[in-house]
Design a protein around this motif. Structure first.
Motif, PDB file in Angstrom:
ATOM      1  N   PRO A 142       0.820  -1.206   0.000  1.00 47.75           N
ATOM      2  CA  PRO A 142       0.000   0.000   0.000  1.00 47.75           C
ATOM      3  C   PRO A 142       0.854   1.256   0.000  1.00 47.75           C
ATOM      4  O   PRO A 142       0.340   2.358   0.096  1.00 47.75           O
ATOM      5  CB  PRO A 142      -0.793  -0.143   1.300  1.00 47.75           C
ATOM      6  CG  PRO A 142       0.122  -0.895   2.195  1.00 47.75           C
ATOM      7  CD  PRO A 142       0.959  -1.793   1.330  1.00 47.75           C
ATOM      8  N   ILE A 143       2.181   1.097  -0.025  1.00 50.63           N
ATOM      9  CA  ILE A 143       3.067   2.255   0.012  1.00 50.63           C
ATOM     10  C   ILE A 143       3.103   2.901  -1.371  1.00 50.63           C
ATOM     11  O   ILE A 143       3.322   2.223  -2.372  1.00 50.63           O
ATOM     12  CB  ILE A 143       4.496   1.859   0.416  1.00 50.63           C
ATOM     13  CG1 ILE A 143       4.495   1.061   1.708  1.00 50.63           C
ATOM     14  CG2 ILE A 143       5.371   3.100   0.571  1.00 50.63           C
ATOM     15  CD1 ILE A 143       5.823   0.421   2.030  1.00 50.63           C
ATOM     16  N   THR A 144       2.909   4.208  -1.436  1.00 50.06           N
ATOM     17  CA  THR A 144       2.971   4.913  -2.709  1.00 50.06           C
ATOM     18  C   THR A 144       3.904   6.111  -2.579  1.00 50.06           C
ATOM     19  O   THR A 144       4.084   6.657  -1.476  1.00 50.06           O
ATOM     20  CB  THR A 144       1.586   5.415  -3.142  1.00 50.06           C
ATOM     21  OG1 THR A 144       1.148   6.429  -2.213  1.00 50.06           O
ATOM     22  CG2 THR A 144       0.575   4.271  -3.190  1.00 50.06           C
ATOM     23  N   PRO A 145       4.503   6.554  -3.683  1.00 52.15           N
ATOM     24  CA  PRO A 145       5.327   7.760  -3.632  1.00 52.15           C
ATOM     25  C   PRO A 145       4.563   8.969  -3.095  1.00 52.15           C
ATOM     26  O   PRO A 145       5.120   9.790  -2.372  1.00 52.15           O
ATOM     27  CB  PRO A 145       5.750   7.960  -5.086  1.00 52.15           C
ATOM     28  CG  PRO A 145       5.725   6.594  -5.679  1.00 52.15           C
ATOM     29  CD  PRO A 145       4.556   5.909  -5.015  1.00 52.15           C
ATOM     30  N   SER A 146       3.274   9.066  -3.439  1.00 49.01           N
ATOM     31  CA  SER A 146       2.468  10.187  -2.964  1.00 49.01           C
ATOM     32  C   SER A 146       2.324  10.152  -1.450  1.00 49.01           C
ATOM     33  O   SER A 146       2.423  11.189  -0.773  1.00 49.01           O
ATOM     34  CB  SER A 146       1.086  10.151  -3.621  1.00 49.01           C
ATOM     35  OG  SER A 146       0.255  11.177  -3.100  1.00 49.01           O
ATOM     36  N   GLN A 147       2.085   8.962  -0.910  1.00 50.61           N
ATOM     37  CA  GLN A 147       1.951   8.808   0.540  1.00 50.61           C
ATOM     38  C   GLN A 147       3.245   9.222   1.236  1.00 50.61           C
ATOM     39  O   GLN A 147       3.233   9.939   2.248  1.00 50.61           O
ATOM     40  CB  GLN A 147       1.610   7.355   0.855  1.00 50.61           C
ATOM     41  CG  GLN A 147       1.351   7.060   2.325  1.00 50.61           C
ATOM     42  CD  GLN A 147       1.113   5.583   2.570  1.00 50.61           C
ATOM     43  OE1 GLN A 147       1.484   4.743   1.747  1.00 50.61           O
ATOM     44  NE2 GLN A 147       0.509   5.255   3.691  1.00 50.61           N
TER      45      GLN A 147
END
Length: 305
Positions: free
Chosen positions: A4-9
């Motif tokens: 669930p890790i995203t660059p945006s997060q």
């Protein structure tokens, strides 16, 4: 498990942490400084150390209440992702960090302190980039992020030494005290001192730096470490360098020790000074069950902007 890790997060969390760290003395360090001030006040309210500690406490309160930087050196940015081994990490996980750093420094009116190249081009990057980023794999399915703003004065007061094994505990203590006597006054005491022992030349510095993340007053990794930390702290405070380097006590609020295995012929030692404006934040991005978490701090800072 799908990550669930995203660059945006990650970018949103970095932005929020920078804005928070720049204006807010870490809670455990604030409490330790307040306790030191209360002790100095009780001993002699007119003493020099009481006056310095009063200024540090008031400065921290103004920064927190008004969202103003607690130090003019708003530091380099260190971002560390601790990712559970059950998660996958996208290769571009830090891709939005540069934009987040620049936005946080521009909107927060924070001093830009990074140069393009340490030796060949010392022109300011005008964005406080690059941030120093790393990923560490840890057990489980969670993901935690640490952000630290590190000023030049405290890092310049740090030290790495490859000691012979025969130096032992007394050699480590002697090196720490030599470093404190030579550099502590320039690192804006009272200090939080991270000490790393073990690993290799390149790994021992990380042991010392991550020791600064540990909450002041929390237990060390073993009873032996607890005793040695207390011994080192007592020795550091016996130097009498004092708050602001103007004499008295405390010179340090805590000494935190991290140790690791090493080669039989080695005793690596790193000392990383944390100044009286100790600025770091830790946020959970993914819980232990692998579920992405909302970041209220990030949402709050984005709404303020």
């Amino acid at each position: 498990m799908d990550t669930p890790i995203t660059p945006s997060q990650v970018g949103r969390a970095v932005y929020a942490c920078i804005r928070e760290c720049a204006a807010t003395l870490r809670a455990d360090c604030f409490d330790a400084t307040q306790n030191a001030y209360d002790a100095a006040l009780a001993a002699d309210g007119q003493s020099r150390e009481a006056g310095v500690l009063r200024c540090i406490v008031r400065n921290a309160m103004i920064g927190r209440n008004e969202g103003m930087p607690i130090c003019q050196d708003t530091g380099s940015v260190w971002v560390c992702l601790e990712v559970g081994e059950q998660l996958a990490v996208p290769g571009d996980v830090f891709s939005e960090v540069p934009a987040a750093v620049e936005r946080a420094y521009v909107e927060g009116r924070l001093r830009m302190s990074m140069v393009k190249d340490a030796l060949f081009d010392r022109a300011n990057t005008q964005s406080n980039n690059p941030a120093f980023t790393e990923v560490r794999i840890v057990p489980g399915a969670g993901c935690r992020m640490h952000v630290m703003l590190k000023g030049g004065g405290s890092d310049n007061a740090s030290r790495l030494v490859m000691l012979p094994p025969s130096a032992g505990r007394e050699g480590i203590k002697a090196e720490l005290l030599a470093c404190v006597r030579e550099k502590a006054a320039n690192a804006c005491p009272p200090l939080l001192i991270g000490v790393g022992v073990g690993g290799t030349f390149d790994k021992v510095a990380a042991l010392a730096k991550t020791a600064l993340l540990r909450e002041v007053g929390s237990p060390a990794q073993s009873d032996e470490a607890v005793a040695f930390e207390r011994e080192l702290l007592d020795a550091v405070n016996a130097t009498g360098i004092g708050p602001g380097g103007l004499g008295g006590s405390p010179t340090a609020l805590a000494v935190h020790l991290n140790t690791a295995p090493c080669h039989i012929a080695a005793l690596p030692l790193a000392i990383n000074m944390g100044c009286c404006a100790m600025r770091s934040a830790t946020v959970e991005l993914v819980d232990a069950d692998g579920r992405a978490l909302a970041n209220p701090a990030a949402d709050t800072w984005h709404e303020r902007s």
